[in-house]
Design an enzyme around this catalytic site. Structure first.
Site, PDB file in Angstrom:
ATOM      1  N   ARG A  16       0.729  -1.207   0.231  1.00  0.00           N
ATOM      2  CA  ARG A  16      -0.017   0.049   0.074  1.00  0.00           C
ATOM      3  C   ARG A  16       0.799   1.418   0.043  1.00  0.00           C
ATOM      4  O   ARG A  16       0.198   2.261  -0.192  1.00  0.00           O
ATOM      5  CB  ARG A  16      -1.140  -0.067   1.214  1.00  0.00           C
ATOM      6  N   GLU A 170      -6.823 -14.298  15.236  1.00  0.00           N
ATOM      7  CA  GLU A 170      -6.855 -13.319  14.154  1.00  0.00           C
ATOM      8  C   GLU A 170      -8.044 -13.087  13.796  1.00  0.00           C
ATOM      9  O   GLU A 170      -9.143 -13.798  13.858  1.00  0.00           O
ATOM     10  CB  GLU A 170      -5.915 -13.986  12.932  1.00  0.00           C
ATOM     11  N   ASN A 243       1.534   1.344   7.073  1.00  0.00           N
ATOM     12  CA  ASN A 243       1.174   0.534   5.830  1.00  0.00           C
ATOM     13  C   ASN A 243       0.877   1.423   4.707  1.00  0.00           C
ATOM     14  O   ASN A 243       0.825   0.972   3.490  1.00  0.00           O
ATOM     15  CB  ASN A 243      -0.280  -0.249   6.071  1.00  0.00           C
ATOM     16  N   LYS A 379      28.188  32.059   0.953  1.00  0.00           N
ATOM     17  CA  LYS A 379      28.698  30.710   0.930  1.00  0.00           C
ATOM     18  C   LYS A 379      30.117  30.847   1.215  1.00  0.00           C
ATOM     19  O   LYS A 379      30.908  31.646   0.801  1.00  0.00           O
ATOM     20  CB  LYS A 379      28.648  30.320  -0.386  1.00  0.00           C
ATOM     21  N   ARG A 468      34.392  51.974 -14.110  1.00  0.00           N
ATOM     22  CA  ARG A 468      33.101  51.829 -14.958  1.00  0.00           C
ATOM     23  C   ARG A 468      33.306  53.185 -15.940  1.00  0.00           C
ATOM     24  O   ARG A 468      34.245  53.887 -16.188  1.00  0.00           O
ATOM     25  CB  ARG A 468      31.971  52.215 -14.032  1.00  0.00           C
TER      26      ARG A 468
HETATM   27  C1  UD1 Z   1      -0.191  -9.272  13.137  1.00  0.00           C
HETATM   28  C2  UD1 Z   1      -0.499 -10.252  14.464  1.00  0.00           C
HETATM   29  C3  UD1 Z   1      -1.875  -9.854  14.890  1.00  0.00           C
HETATM   30  C4  UD1 Z   1      -1.601  -8.074  15.269  1.00  0.00           C
HETATM   31  C5  UD1 Z   1      -0.805  -7.552  14.380  1.00  0.00           C
HETATM   32  C6  UD1 Z   1      -0.526  -6.293  14.733  1.00  0.00           C
HETATM   33  C7  UD1 Z   1       0.037 -12.401  13.494  1.00  0.00           C
HETATM   34  C8  UD1 Z   1      -0.350 -13.633  13.138  1.00  0.00           C
HETATM   35  N1  UD1 Z   1      -1.071 -11.584  13.833  1.00  0.00           N
HETATM   36  O1  UD1 Z   1      -1.058  -9.236  12.210  1.00  0.00           O
HETATM   37  O2  UD1 Z   1      -2.429 -10.356  15.630  1.00  0.00           O
HETATM   38  O3  UD1 Z   1      -2.712  -7.695  16.080  1.00  0.00           O
HETATM   39  O4  UD1 Z   1       0.098  -7.927  14.015  1.00  0.00           O
HETATM   40  O5  UD1 Z   1      -0.174  -5.311  13.756  1.00  0.00           O
HETATM   41  O6  UD1 Z   1       1.246 -12.185  13.994  1.00  0.00           O
HETATM   42  N2  UD1 Z   1       5.837 -10.159   8.446  1.00  0.00           N
HETATM   43  C9  UD1 Z   1       7.055 -10.884   8.025  1.00  0.00           C
HETATM   44  N3  UD1 Z   1       6.823 -11.963   7.530  1.00  0.00           N
HETATM   45  C10 UD1 Z   1       5.691 -12.695   7.202  1.00  0.00           C
HETATM   46  C11 UD1 Z   1       4.637 -11.980   7.633  1.00  0.00           C
HETATM   47  C12 UD1 Z   1       4.443 -10.664   8.290  1.00  0.00           C
HETATM   48  O7  UD1 Z   1       7.951 -10.443   8.200  1.00  0.00           O
HETATM   49  O8  UD1 Z   1       5.479 -13.664   6.601  1.00  0.00           O
HETATM   50  C13 UD1 Z   1       6.027  -8.982   9.221  1.00  0.00           C
HETATM   51  C14 UD1 Z   1       5.452  -7.668   8.702  1.00  0.00           C
HETATM   52  O9  UD1 Z   1       6.536  -7.155   7.556  1.00  0.00           O
HETATM   53  C15 UD1 Z   1       5.162  -6.718   9.504  1.00  0.00           C
HETATM   54  C16 UD1 Z   1       4.925  -7.592  10.732  1.00  0.00           C
HETATM   55  O10 UD1 Z   1       5.343  -8.938  10.426  1.00  0.00           O
HETATM   56  O11 UD1 Z   1       6.303  -5.989  10.123  1.00  0.00           O
HETATM   57  C17 UD1 Z   1       3.480  -7.898  10.978  1.00  0.00           C
HETATM   58  O12 UD1 Z   1       2.743  -8.295   9.710  1.00  0.00           O
HETATM   59  P1  UD1 Z   1       1.537  -7.906   9.292  1.00  0.00           P
HETATM   60  O13 UD1 Z   1       1.099  -8.665   8.147  1.00  0.00           O
HETATM   61  O14 UD1 Z   1       1.356  -6.219   9.440  1.00  0.00           O
HETATM   62  O15 UD1 Z   1       0.524  -8.228  10.480  1.00  0.00           O
HETATM   63  P2  UD1 Z   1      -0.692  -9.205  10.675  1.00  0.00           P
HETATM   64  O16 UD1 Z   1      -0.057 -10.632  10.183  1.00  0.00           O
HETATM   65  O17 UD1 Z   1      -1.986  -8.824   9.901  1.00  0.00           O
END
Ligand code: UD1
Ligand code: CA
Length: 486
Positions: A16, A170, A243, A379, A468
Site C-alpha cells: 500500500r 486473528e 502501511n 557561501k 566603470r
Molecule cells: C499481526 C498479528 C496480529 C496483530 C497485528 C498487529 C500475527 C499472525 N498476527 O497481524 O495479531 O494484531 O500483527 O499489527 O502475527 N511479517 C514478516 N513475514 C511474514 C508476515 C509478516 O516479516 O511472513 C512482518 C510484516 O512485515 C510486519 C509484521 O510482520 O512487519 C506484522 O505483519 P502484518 O501482516 O502487518 O500483521 P498481521 O499478520 O496482519
C-alpha cells in the site's frame, strides 16, 4: 536482567505504500522506519538484534548494516524469510541465530514510535514472573496489548471468565463474539528465548489465511502452564504501524508533536506545535536535534534539519528552513530564510539580523551584529562583527572585515569556470552598489569601491576604486520619433 535479543519483523512487502523503496526504509522525521526500531533496541541496551528480511532484503540489509557499523551499539544480524509464510514462519527463520539464554523481544520494522519505557515494562513482565511463580520453569510470555475503538484486522486477546489470557485469535479466524473484543495484540511481545523453539515447531498453517501465526504460541503457553501476561497501554500511537502514505504522515505529525512538546516543556515558545518539524539530515545521516537556550521563539512552519543550536533569546520567523547551524544569542532570523550548513556548518553571531529571504550556505560564518538582508546569498565566507550586506548580493569564498558595508547588487566573481578564488575585503571598506569583485582580489581597510565597478586589481587601504564607463552628456538630445506608417 537477562540479556536482550531483539527480533525485528521486516520481510513484509508494504504494497500500500506504492513505492520502490522497501517499506521499512521509508522515512519518518528523515530517519528510516527500521532505524527508529533499531534505536529502540539500542535504548534497551540489547545484546543483539536480528532483522528478518524478505522483500527488498538486499537493500534493507545493506542500509541498516551501515547505521549500526556507524554506532557500533550491538550485534546486528539478518535472517532471510523467502517466501513469507506468516509471522510465526518469520521467527522460525531467525531461530538458528538466536541464543537461548536471553529474553527475546519481537518488534515490527514498521512500528516506529514505541517508547523504551513501554518496552522495559513489557520485558519486566516477562522476567518478573520467574520470581513470583516459582512452579514455572521461569519467565512468562508478555504481550503488549492496546484497546482500539475499531479493532478490525487485528488479533484479539481472548480471556477466560477470570480474565486470564487464553490466546490470540486473528481477525479472519474470529467468531462474531470474538470480533467484538476490542483489546488487540500490538505485534510486540517479550518471552524467554528458550521457550520459543518448541512452540514454533508445533505451529501449523491450518487457519483462514493459510499462514504460520506467531500468535498461536499464546495458546501453547497456556497449555504448557507458562504464565501469559498482557501489558496493556492506552496510547495506540506507540504500536501503530505504517502501511500507507496516510499512516506515515499521521505518525510523522504525532512524532513531531511529541518533539515540539518536549521543547516547549524546556521553555521554547513555539507559535504552533502542529507546524514545526525537526528531522535527520538525510544526506549525512546527522540526527535531527534542536538545542535551544532560554527564551527562544519559533514562528510557524519552520523546518530544522540535522543539528541546530539556538542561543538565548533567538527569534526564528515564519517558514525558515535551518540545517546544521549555530545561531548566537539574540539573533533574529526573519521569515523565509534558508540556512543550510551541510557538512561545513553555518554560524550566525550574537545579535545578527538575517533575512527575510536570505540564504546562508555551507561555511558561512557571521560575527556579532552582522546584517544580511533580502535575496543575499553567503557561501564559504566569514563576515566579521558588524558587517552588512542588506540587499540582493552574493558573497562567496570571501573574508569580510569588521563593519564592511557590502552594497546592493554586488557580487564576488569567485569562479573562473575552472577554479574558485578568494576575495578579501578588509575592515570598514565600503563596496558600492552593483559591483563585481573579480577574485582573487583584495579591498584594503577603509577603501571605497564606487558603484557599478568591476574590480580586478587590489584597491589599497583608504583608496577609492572606480572601474566603470565615464558618464557622457549630450545637451538637448532629441529622441528619435516614430515614422508614420506608409
Ligand atoms: C499481526 C498479528 C496480529 C496483530 C497485528 C498487529 C500475527 C499472525 N498476527 O497481524 O495479531 O494484531 O500483527 O499489527 O502475527 N511479517 C514478516 N513475514 C511474514 C508476515 C509478516 O516479516 O511472513 C512482518 C510484516 O512485515 C510486519 C509484521 O510482520 O512487519 C506484522 O505483519 P502484518 O501482516 O502487518 O500483521 P498481521 O499478520 O496482519
Ligand atoms: Ca498478515
Amino acid at each position: 536482567m537477562k540479556p536482550l535479543d531483539i527480533l525485528i519483523m521486516a520481510a513484509g512487502k508494504g504494497t500500500r505504500m506504492h513505492s520502490h523503496l522497501p517499506k521499512v526504509l521509508q522515512r519518518l522525521a528523515g530517519r528510516p522506519l527500521l532505524q527508529h526500531v533499531l534505536d529502540q533496541a539500542a535504548q534497551l541496551q540489547a545484546r543483539s538484534a536480528i532483522v528478518i528480511t524478505g522483500h527488498g532484503a538486499t537493500e534493507v540489509e545493506a542500509t541498516s548494516a551501515g547505521w549500526i557499523r556507524a554506532t557500533g551499539q550491538f550485534d546486528l544480524k539478518f535472517a532471510r524469510q523467502e517466501p513469507q509464510l506468516g509471522t510465526g514462519h518469520a521467527v522460525q527463520q531467525a531461530l538458528p541465530q538466536l541464543r537461548t539464554d536471553g529474553t527475546v523481544v519481537v518488534l515490527s520494522g514498521d512500528v516506529p514510535l514505541t517508547q523504551p519505557d513501554t518496552l522495559r515494562a513489557l520485558i519486566a513482565a516477562s522476567q518478573a514472573a520467574s520470581a513470583t511463580l516459582a512452579s514455572v520453569s521461569g519467565g512468562a510470555l508478555a504481550l503488549l496489548t492496546v484497546t482500539l475503538p475499531d479493532p478490525t484486522g487485528y488479533g484479539r486477546i481472548v480471556r477466560n471468565a477470570q480474565g486470564a489470557v487464553q490466546g490470540i485469535v486473528e481477525h479472519k479466524d474470529a467468531s462474531t463474539a470474538q470480533r467484538a473484543i476490542t483489546e488487540v495484540y500490538s505485534g510486540i511481545l517479550a518471552v524467554p528465548a528458550r521457550l520459543l523453539a518448541p512452540w514454533l515447531a508445533r505451529l501449523t498453517n491450518h487457519n483462514a489465511q493459510g499462514e504460520y501465526y506467531l500468535t498461536d504460541i499464546v495458546a501453547m503457553a497456556v497449555q504448557d502452564g507458562v504464565p501469559v501476561l498482557a501489558h496493556r497501554i492506552d496510547d495506540a500511537l506507540q504500536v501503530a504501524g505504517v502501511n500507507s502514505p496516510v499512516q506515515l504522515a499521521e505518525l510523522e505529525r504525532a512524532h513531531q508533536l511529541r518533539q515540539a512538546h518536549a521543547l516547549m516543556e524546556q521553555g521554547v515558545r513555539l507559535a504552533d506545535p502542529a507546524r514545526f518539524d525537526v528531522r535527520d539530515d538525510t544526506r549525512s545521516g546527522v540526527r535531527g536535534e534542536l538545542v535551544c537556550a532560554q527564551d527562544v521563539e519559533i514562528d510557524v512552519g519552520c523546518v530544522f534539519t540535522g543539528r541546530v543550536e539556538l542561543g538565548d533569546g533567538v527569534h526564528i520567523g515564519a517558514h525558515c528552513c535551518i540545517a546544521n547551524a549555530t545561531i548566537g544569542a539574540g539573533a533574529v532570523i526573519h521569515p523565509y530564510t534558508h540556512i543550510d550548513g551541510e557538512q561545513a556548518g553555518v554560524t550566525v553571531g550574537a545579535g545578527a539580523l538575517i533575512g527575510p529571504f536570505a540564504r546562508l550556505r555551507p561555511g558561512a560564518h557571521l560575527g556579532r551584529e552582522v546584517h544580511i538582508g533580502n535575496f543575499v546569498e553567503i557561501k564559504n565566507s566569514t563576515l566579521a562583527d558588524g558587517a552588512k550586506a542588506n540587499h540582493l548580493a552574493y558573497v562567496g569564498d570571501a573574508a569580510l572585515g569588521e563593519r564592511v558595508n557590502y552594497g546592493a547588487g554586488s557580487i564576488t566573481a569567485n569562479y573562473d569556470g575552472a577554479n574558485k578564488h578568494r576575495t578579501v575585503i578588509e575592515a570598514e571598506a565600503h563596496i558600492g552598489s552593483n559591483c563585481v569583485l573579480v577574485a582573487p582580489v583584495t579591498i584594503g581597510a577603509g577603501a571605497t569601491v564606487g558603484a557599478g565597478s568591476t574590480i580586478t586589481k587590489t584597491v589599497p587601504a583608504g583608496a577609492l576604486g572606480v572601474a566603470r564607463g565615464k558618464q557622457m552628456l549630450l545637451a538637448n538630445w532629441a529622441r528619435p520619433t516614430k515614422q508614420p506608417k506608409p
